[in-house]
Write an enzyme that holds these catalytic residues in place. Structure first.
Site, PDB file in Angstrom:
ATOM      1  N   THR A  31       8.673   0.684  -0.119  1.00 59.66           N
ATOM      2  CA  THR A  31       9.324  -0.233   0.397  1.00 59.66           C
ATOM      3  C   THR A  31      11.023  -0.972   0.214  1.00 59.66           C
ATOM      4  OG1 THR A  31       7.850  -0.366   2.208  1.00 59.66           O
ATOM      5  CG2 THR A  31       9.028  -1.626   3.013  1.00 59.66           C
ATOM      6  N   ASP A  32      10.121  -1.679  -0.936  1.00 60.49           N
ATOM      7  CA  ASP A  32      11.717  -1.666  -1.686  1.00 60.49           C
ATOM      8  C   ASP A  32      12.049  -1.124  -2.328  1.00 60.49           C
ATOM      9  OD1 ASP A  32      10.449  -4.715  -3.134  1.00 60.49           O
ATOM     10  OD2 ASP A  32      11.616  -4.737  -1.831  1.00 60.49           O
TER      11      ASP A  32
END
Lengths: 448, 445
Positions: free
Chosen positions: B214-215
């Site tokens: 996600t990062d």
């Protein structure tokens, strides 16, 4: 307000100038609003998108490539999606689910594009594509390395005609090298690249991320790469061949996991939802679902104990520092797990409010799309599809102060824009178009 | 060969021109090779990278932001990483493992950047950053929304001084909205955004992807977004505020999974390594590991396994039927796969046309000849840690190679250099700033 001059590409195979050049009959003035603050309301100025005037010839299919070209389309590029007549992009057949006769899979990653149905194997079809490559800024493709070259549509040939062409290839493993002829499947690339090895429960088998993140990461890399190439071209006036692949995208994304191995030989393992070096920092089952708690320091751990009404826990010496909590992980996590089971997710979220401890629910997809922030960020994009009617797809992730993502064009039906593109981009006469249609080299959708 | 003229930014707080403008004393000629084929060998021309001349003021920390700015640095941008004196980026302390005193986590995502140690809370420190924002093309930050504004370093203020500034904010949930003050943690965003719900074994609990995808997806979105903004600026001469966040990045990446729900209410579930609508298309345990097969053609598949009777059974004769009778079929196949090693299966499937691959450990990944061929192990010499290796850039260009990366900097390694070169501060001013504590220069190098 700033005046923007939009200038588009030359016709009839004239070598395409870089974006800022003039072409007779195509000069357009357009007013663009600049520097709007994020919270301001959209106006007519919102049509001024970063990539207005950029033409993308899209030969990609399935996910990584179409995702990349969708991102470019969202930013205002004109995306001409070339599909084989009849079936088109493979994912048009992927379902259920369908909306009417439209595959939801296809709908999810193909907005803001035009569809041109062209048979690449037909010599006149290949010729159409060669000419389109002559008037586009970039071409994106995900054929097996060598396939397009065999059809006379490789980088070497197309860049000879159009040295300014940015040609982006997406493949499983790269354009060259021992594995370059292996087809690109997300799940296999995810396995080969180490992603699966590190995903799954601590004592369980490897699993893959629930959506094809390797494909998607590759699409994200590709969209940035072609934009960098376009910037570069402003100065050099030259195109480039860009080589993106699933394996490299995922291996690069291993970042610190990879670096741990490369600098010390530390192999990775699966951790479920847990963190290797912070405890408690993981998911817990609740009465009716799961939450994830990220208690990164001692203060937060104390808060966790308070909210859970387990004050004796933070008084125990074996849990007094993170290092000790990591050492005594199993027992601590077991105690916390028992407690979390006793209340609902909603209850825990309420109890943790204002505590300063990061916590969140493990949302189902339904719960995701009930989340007020998801709505606020415009992550449900509705549009009217010519045959499927009203459809909703996940919206663009990034917002700009200078425009809003309003009025997306729906994913096209196969060959919806063939005639329009032949006429507008290549200035073909009606007679030539009729001939091409009759030859079967191209096809126009009759529905719309 | 093409002539490239490199022109860099104005000095002393002069409003930065767009890339193509002239600035006295800074005009440089450089030869760039163009249009090289992918297979050709690198030459001196390889220094001509797409983002040469682009200046990035990097206020980000941890992963999403630094990953994005690293991508820009790989493409030739000058990345000025602003860190608080002393500790610097939080990840400098994250370990073990360390190489010497350098955190491997930090090393993995911070090559090709300069480090400037500035105390943003010190008025003169904030002033330095304001001036740097005046001479940079873009600023990237991942503070909690509102924090930088409170320090006089928000988009509104900085764009008043430099309307051409591209200001990219990365946060957990977005700059505005009901959740905007929630800090951004990958694992929580992964949970809230639905990613965990769909990841894990069929009968098991949700898990998160083994690396912070996600990062990383957010960093990837951000790097593309600022490049689009830079292109736009060529025409408008105006900057923009770009709003990236973990939640949105991950929800957008749910693509068809999300669309299944949005158009028909179909909830998603976990599938382990399996495919919802194709069988067999999943991982199988072998004698010594796992393989993943993606079998669309049943004949070849069962031939290799030497289970010809399988493809004669009517309940497995079409994919639709195999999906219906999944459990029993998969069980049979699983028993067979257990009987040989991974290497053996890969050999047996060679030339069969059935897509198959091993579930590689990290060690196995970095023994893979294609990984080596693609340059995915990038070595460099770090000033204190010595020789380090980090995962290399994912994308290759025919016009340059990713040679000679600069190593991740030690904290404040380039403070004086940047104050002198980018802001043309005199030695006296620099000395004053160092003494005031507003900025710090690393003494080691």
């Amino acid at each position: 307000m700033m005046l923007c001059f939009y200038l588009s590409k030359g016709l009839r195979g004239v070598r395409p100038p870089v974006l800022a050049s003039l072409s007779p009959g195509r000069q357009r003035e357009k007013i663009c609003g600049g520097g709007r603050r994020l919270s301001q309301t959209a106006t007519d100025d919102d049509r001024c998108r970063p990539l207005e005037g950029v033409k993308v010839l899209d030969l990609t299919r399935v996910l990584a490539g179409p995702f990349a070209t969708m991102l470019l389309g969202d930013l205002g590029a004109e995306v001409i999606k070339v599909e084989k007549p009849g079936a088109g992009d493979d994912t048009r057949a992927w379902g259920p689910p369908f909306v009417g006769s439209e595959s939801v899979y296809f709908l999810s990653v193909n907005r803001n594009k035009k569809s041109v149905a062209v048979d690449l194997k037909h010599p006149r079809g290949a010729q159409v594509v060669r000419q389109l490559a002559g008037v586009c800024d970039m071409l994106m493709e995900n054929f097996l390395p060598g396939r397009l070259s065999a059809m006379g549509l490789g980088y070497d040939e197309l860049s000879r005609r159009n040295p300014a062409l940015i040609y982006c290839s997406i493949s499983g493993y790269g354009q060259t090298g021992p594995e370059n002829q292996s087809p690109g499947y997300d799940s296999i690339a995810s396995a080969v690249s180490g992603m699966m090895h590190i995903t799954g429960s601590e004592d369980g088998n490897p699993v893959r991320p629930g959506v094809a993140m390797t494909d998607l990461a590759t699409g994200l890399y590709a969209h940035g790469a072609v934009l960098a190439a376009l910037l570069h071209r402003q100065r050099t006036r030259m195109g480039v061949h860009v080589d993106c692949d699933l394996l490299s995208s995922q291996v690069s994304c291993l970042s610190h996991i990879a670096a741990n191995f490369l600098n010390g030989g530390k192999e990775a393992r699966r951790w479920g939802t847990a963190h290797e070096s912070i405890v408690p920092y993981q998911g817990f089952k609740t009465k009716d679902g799961h939450v994830v708690v990220a208690a990164a320091n001692n203060q937060q751990f104390v808060k966790v104990c308070q909210v859970l009404r387990l004050p004796e826990l933070c008084q125990q010496p074996q849990y007094s520092t993170n290092k000790l909590r990591v050492q005594n992980r199993q027992r601590l996590v077991h105690t916390l797990a028992q407690r979390f089971l006793q209340e609902t997710t909603a209850d825990w979220l309420k109890r943790f409010e204002g505590s300063g401890v990061p916590i969140g629910p493990i949302n189902s997809i339904r719960e995701v799309f009930s989340h007020p922030q998801v709505k606020h960020n415009g992550l449900m994009q509705e549009m009217k599809h010519p045959t499927a009617g009203r459809i909703t797809v996940p919206g663009p992730a990034v917002r700009y102060s200078s425009f809003t993502h309003s009025e997306p064009t729906p994913p096209p039906v196969i060959g919806q824009h063939t005639v329009q593109v032949l006429r507008d981009a290549l200035a073909y006469s009606d007679d030539i178009i009729k001939e091409l249609l009759e030859s079967g080299a191209v096809a126009q959708n009759r529905v719309c």
